[in-house]
Every structure is written in C-alpha cells, then in structure tokens.
Design an enzyme around this catalytic site. Structure first.
Site, PDB file in Angstrom:
ATOM      1  N   GLY A   1       0.984  -1.100  -0.021  1.00  0.00           N
ATOM      2  CA  GLY A   1       0.119   0.032  -0.062  1.00  0.00           C
ATOM      3  C   GLY A   1       0.918   1.286  -0.143  1.00  0.00           C
ATOM      4  O   GLY A   1       1.879   1.217  -0.471  1.00  0.00           O
ATOM      5  N   CYS A   2       0.442   2.387   0.877  1.00  0.00           N
ATOM      6  CA  CYS A   2       1.381   3.585   0.568  1.00  0.00           C
ATOM      7  C   CYS A   2       2.648   3.311   1.222  1.00  0.00           C
ATOM      8  O   CYS A   2       2.873   2.745   2.234  1.00  0.00           O
ATOM      9  CB  CYS A   2       0.477   4.824   1.695  1.00  0.00           C
ATOM     10  SG  CYS A   2       1.376   6.184   1.889  1.00  0.00           S
TER      11      CYS A   2
END
Length: 214
Positions: free
Chosen positions: A52-53
C-alpha cells in the site's frame, strides 16, 4: 483515458510513456545515513515489497536491525521514471514499492517477511484500507531464487494462519523483480524518501494486521 478503473491492471501498450531522466533524490538515507542508491557494502541483499502507501511501509523496514538502507519508488509497471502523479492515475502499471537493502548475517529473511505480512492486509486486491488502486497492491519481488522460494513458502504458511482465523485468500503478487513489468525500480521523488521521518504526523495506515506470522 483507457476506459479502466484504478483497480484494473493496464497492459504495457496502454502505459504512459514517462521520461528518460531519473527523478532526483538525496544521496543518503535521511534516517540511516547510508547511500540511497548504493553502492552498498559487500554481502548486502535487496528485496522489494509493496504494502500500500509506501510512506508507512518504508518506516517499518528502516526500523529493523540489520536493514542497511531503504528507499521508496515505483515498480512492476512500464512507464519510465514515472512521477507520483502519473502513478496515481493507475496508467503506469506500477505499485508503490519499498527497496529493502539488508545484511543477511544480521537479519533473517523470515524477519523481513514477517514484517511484511503482519503490517498490511494481503487479502484485499489493489487496496489497503481507503487507498484503492493497482498502485496499492500487495507485492513481494525477489532478486534471487532463494528469496522467491522463501516468499512463496511464507505465503503458504501465512495463508494457513489467516484461514484458521476466517480470513480470505492472499492476493499478493510474488515473483522475480526482473520479470515484473519492465523489471526496473524507479526512485520516487525526494520528498517521499523517509517521509514519515520528515513528517512525523504524516499519513500512515500501517500497523499490526490480522494475525501473527509466527
């Protein structure tokens, strides 16, 4: 542009062209003080992950003993030297990646893989919480066959643990780095490198998730 939503993986011929010039980054890691692009000391190994991020993902790994350097970038797609804005369109094919340079004599691959599995949700394809799109897909890209074998074995072990607790199937992309997209790790813009050290109150949705790897 292509009639695709951000959770649909594009093909190489659909990717934005990008550019030949690399994005500029500082020469050293803001926390560890080691070279961001190498050269690294003899014996260091490299693993790439997507959770993810990449802001929170990178911090998880730079905090581990035995990790020599980390960097954030874009991988698994086809656009040359993409910008963050381009990657966010899902038209580069890349995911937000963390390059983990580690000393195998000081930290085990199992420790790195445990940090990977336990700190994000690998059962939500192209999504981590409210972050949605192919750039947020879960991924492990190996740089040697032994890493790939260990990653696949760890997936099977963790899937068994998840299944016991009622969670769904793992969707993590696992393969060799050289075979993912164009095989290149492109460094992200300098403001992304060590982001949560530079911005301690910055956005992070990472932490222990679901069940223990052990």
């Amino acid at each position: 542009m292509f009639g695709l939503d951000k959770t649909t993986m594009i093909t190489a011929d659909q990717a934005l062209p990008g550019r030949d010039t690399e994005l500029e980054v500082a020469p050293t890691h803001v926390v560890l003080g080691t070279a961001l692009k190498g050269p690294w000391p003899e014996g260091m190994k490299v693993l790439y992950v997507g959770m993810g991020c990449f802001w929170g993902s990178e911090r998880i790994f730079w905090q581990l003993d035995g990790v020599h350097a980390t960097a954030v970038g874009y991988m698994g797609g086809w656009t040359r030297n993409p910008t963050y804005e381009e990657t966010c369109t899902a038209k580069t094919g890349h995911f937000e990646a963390v390059q983990v340079v580690y000393d195998p004599a000081a930290v085990s691959l199992d420790t790195l893989l445990a940090a990977f599995w336990e700190n994000h949700d690998p059962t939500t394809p192209n999504r981590q919480g409210g972050d949605i799109g192919t750039q947020y897909r879960s991924a492990i890209l190996a740089t040697e066959p032994e890493q790939l074998e260990a990653a696949l074995a760890s997936r099977d072990r963790y899937q068994a643990r998840l299944t016991e607790q009622g969670y769904g199937p793992i969707s993590t992309q696992i393969g060799m780095a050289a075979e993912a997209g164009d095989g290149v790790f492109y460094y992200a813009e300098d403001y992304h490198q060590g982001y949560l050290h530079k911005n301690p109150g910055g956005y992070c949705n990472h932490g222990f998730c679901q069940v223990s790897f052990a």
